[in-house]
Motif scaffolding. Structure first.
Motif, PDB file in Angstrom:
ATOM      1  N   PHE A 207       5.740  -5.782  10.765  1.00 36.90           N
ATOM      2  CA  PHE A 207       5.457  -6.974   9.930  1.00 36.90           C
ATOM      3  C   PHE A 207       5.898  -6.917   8.322  1.00 36.90           C
ATOM      4  CE2 PHE A 207       2.835  -9.644   6.927  1.00 36.90           C
ATOM      5  CZ  PHE A 207       3.040 -10.822   7.633  1.00 36.90           C
ATOM      6  N   ILE A 208       5.722  -5.675   7.799  1.00 36.90           N
ATOM      7  CA  ILE A 208       6.131  -5.526   6.527  1.00 36.90           C
ATOM      8  C   ILE A 208       7.713  -5.599   6.474  1.00 36.90           C
ATOM      9  CG2 ILE A 208       6.516  -4.073   4.455  1.00 36.90           C
ATOM     10  CD1 ILE A 208       3.703  -5.430   4.795  1.00 36.90           C
ATOM     11  N   LEU A 209       8.458  -5.032   7.412  1.00 39.35           N
ATOM     12  CA  LEU A 209       9.912  -5.015   7.449  1.00 39.35           C
ATOM     13  C   LEU A 209      10.525  -6.589   7.590  1.00 39.35           C
ATOM     14  CD1 LEU A 209      10.794  -1.623   9.130  1.00 39.35           C
ATOM     15  CD2 LEU A 209      10.893  -2.320   6.637  1.00 39.35           C
ATOM     16  N   LEU A 210       9.861  -7.023   8.419  1.00 43.07           N
ATOM     17  CA  LEU A 210      10.201  -8.500   8.894  1.00 43.07           C
ATOM     18  C   LEU A 210       9.951  -9.516   7.709  1.00 43.07           C
ATOM     19  CD1 LEU A 210       9.016  -8.843  12.347  1.00 43.07           C
ATOM     20  CD2 LEU A 210      11.228  -8.339  11.884  1.00 43.07           C
ATOM     21  N   VAL A 256      12.736  -9.393 -10.615  1.00 37.60           N
ATOM     22  CA  VAL A 256      11.488  -8.505 -10.564  1.00 37.60           C
ATOM     23  C   VAL A 256      10.152  -8.939  -9.922  1.00 37.60           C
ATOM     24  CG1 VAL A 256      10.156  -7.364 -12.318  1.00 37.60           C
ATOM     25  CG2 VAL A 256      12.504  -7.502 -12.695  1.00 37.60           C
ATOM     26  N   LEU A 257      10.048 -10.356 -10.033  1.00 33.67           N
ATOM     27  CA  LEU A 257       8.846 -10.544  -9.258  1.00 33.67           C
ATOM     28  C   LEU A 257       9.002 -10.466  -7.811  1.00 33.67           C
ATOM     29  CD1 LEU A 257       8.143 -14.031 -11.472  1.00 33.67           C
ATOM     30  CD2 LEU A 257       6.801 -11.867 -11.632  1.00 33.67           C
ATOM     31  N   LEU A 258      10.122 -10.768  -7.507  1.00 37.08           N
ATOM     32  CA  LEU A 258      10.426 -10.449  -6.077  1.00 37.08           C
ATOM     33  C   LEU A 258       9.954  -9.014  -5.499  1.00 37.08           C
ATOM     34  CD1 LEU A 258      11.187 -12.166  -3.422  1.00 37.08           C
ATOM     35  CD2 LEU A 258      13.323 -11.578  -3.716  1.00 37.08           C
ATOM     36  N   ILE A 263       6.379  -4.861  -3.362  1.00 36.48           N
ATOM     37  CA  ILE A 263       5.696  -3.507  -3.711  1.00 36.48           C
ATOM     38  C   ILE A 263       4.365  -3.705  -3.463  1.00 36.48           C
ATOM     39  CG2 ILE A 263       5.059  -2.015  -5.483  1.00 36.48           C
ATOM     40  CD1 ILE A 263       7.512  -2.148  -6.632  1.00 36.48           C
ATOM     41  N   LEU A 264       3.799  -4.730  -3.599  1.00 32.46           N
ATOM     42  CA  LEU A 264       2.188  -5.327  -3.426  1.00 32.46           C
ATOM     43  C   LEU A 264       2.268  -5.378  -1.739  1.00 32.46           C
ATOM     44  CD1 LEU A 264      -0.555  -6.244  -4.247  1.00 32.46           C
ATOM     45  CD2 LEU A 264       0.597  -8.590  -4.064  1.00 32.46           C
ATOM     46  N   MET A 265       3.220  -5.773  -1.191  1.00 29.47           N
ATOM     47  CA  MET A 265       2.997  -5.805   0.410  1.00 29.47           C
ATOM     48  C   MET A 265       3.118  -4.530   0.861  1.00 29.47           C
ATOM     49  SD  MET A 265       2.444  -8.960   1.395  1.00 29.47           S
ATOM     50  CE  MET A 265       2.888  -8.769   3.303  1.00 29.47           C
ATOM     51  N   VAL A 266       3.951  -3.607   0.501  1.00 28.92           N
ATOM     52  CA  VAL A 266       4.121  -2.307   1.329  1.00 28.92           C
ATOM     53  C   VAL A 266       2.577  -1.431   0.618  1.00 28.92           C
ATOM     54  CG1 VAL A 266       5.093   0.009   0.813  1.00 28.92           C
ATOM     55  CG2 VAL A 266       6.387  -2.041   1.021  1.00 28.92           C
ATOM     56  N   THR A 267       2.058  -1.752  -0.435  1.00 32.21           N
ATOM     57  CA  THR A 267       0.903  -0.982  -0.768  1.00 32.21           C
ATOM     58  C   THR A 267      -0.264  -1.510  -0.135  1.00 32.21           C
ATOM     59  OG1 THR A 267       1.564  -0.767  -3.236  1.00 32.21           O
ATOM     60  CG2 THR A 267      -0.915  -0.701  -2.756  1.00 32.21           C
ATOM     61  N   ILE A 268      -0.408  -3.010   0.301  1.00 32.45           N
ATOM     62  CA  ILE A 268      -1.628  -3.273   1.025  1.00 32.45           C
ATOM     63  C   ILE A 268      -1.285  -2.611   2.594  1.00 32.45           C
ATOM     64  CG2 ILE A 268      -2.256  -5.453   2.113  1.00 32.45           C
ATOM     65  CD1 ILE A 268      -1.513  -6.939  -0.311  1.00 32.45           C
TER      66      ILE A 268
END
Length: 280
Positions: A207-210, A256-258, A263-268
């Motif tokens: 899901f993260i990769l998609l 940068v915001l993107l 990074i936030l999604m990967v951390t979650i």
């Protein structure tokens, strides 16, 4: 033996130099440029670019549209790919090999060719559009809308998700389902308590990769909508190309915001994986 291994390791390390040079030139250097220029305004250090983005309803809408399409296409692609990967694993060898090969080829169909194919099939005067309207099945669907973009994004998400999930099904042993059936568990109960928990790490990673794939997609959306639909990637491209105003520093702040969002999604994702392993 130790003296012999040291030169071999150095020779192996030297072979990495070309790859490191490529990574530095085409990944690290552009990222560094983006980070630096995102906080530069007229040769001065400032957070004005970020303040302008967060205070603009136009840019907030761009992030909202991108998040909606990325999330929707990722969830739909993941669900379809789950069924597809499970089915591929159960067919015989020749059919499985052909299906995986076709999936691998179709995963490379994206960008402008994919948008052009959808325009021919489902555009305003597309072959399928005219036929479905004649039968009264299409309704008010338009390819040139958020629903149309989500459909295109889902299409190129499915093959990638199948290729990522297919190896994960090797972790499931058919004997587990037979044993669960002997103990009186239904197929739904088996997937709820055994199958899905085993596949959960692969599902989260896929899901993260998609999601990242959809958030960074540009060519398909631009070929279909040009600049008429507000997405983050389209806004970045227009600011860099100078379609209206040439503002590369504002584009860098958007990028940068993107990156921060990813990074936030990967951390979650890592946190959820840690909780999953801890729960086991």
């Amino acid at each position: 033996m130790h003296r012999t291994l040291v030169p071999q390791r150095w020779r192996a390390a030297l072979l990495l130099i070309p790859m490191l040079v490529v990574v530095a030139l085409f990944s690290l250097a552009p990222t560094g440029w983006v980070l630096v220029n995102s906080v530069r305004v007229e040769d001065a250090w400032s957070l004005a670019n970020f303040i302008a983005i967060t205070g603009s309803s136009f840019y907030r809408q761009a992030f909202g549209n991108s998040l909606w399409i990325a999330t929707g296409s990722s969830v739909c692609g993941l669900l379809v790919a789950m069924v597809g990967a499970a089915s591929i694993r159960r067919v015989d060898g020749s059919v499985r090999d052909v299906t995986v090969a076709l999936t691998n080829m179709s995963s490379n169909l994206s960008g402008v060719p994919l948008a052009f194919a959808f325009i021919i099939i489902l555009g305003a005067n597309g072959a399928a559009t005219l036929l479905l309207r004649e039968w009264g099945w299409l309704g008010d669907f338009s390819l040139y809308s958020r629903a149309g973009l989500t459909l295109i994004y889902t299409y190129f998400q499915i093959p990638l998700a199948v290729l990522l999930l297919y190896p994960a099904f090797d972790a499931l042993d058919d004997d587990w389902q037979d044993s669960a059936a002997l103990l009186g568990a239904s197929a739904l109960r088996y997937w709820q308590l055994v199958g899905l928990p085993v596949l959960l790490p692969a599902m989260l990673g896929t899901f993260i990769l998609l999601f990242a794939n959809a958030m960074g997609a540009y060519a398909s959306a631009y070929a279909l909508m040009t600049s008429n639909y507000n997405l983050v990637t389209i806004r970045i491209a227009s600011l860099v190309a100078g379609d209206i105003f040439l503002e590369p520093q504002l584009a860098a702040a958007l990028a940068v915001l993107l990156i921060a969002l990813m990074i936030l999604m990967v951390t979650i994702n890592q946190w959820l994986l840690a909780r999953t392993h801890h729960g086991r």
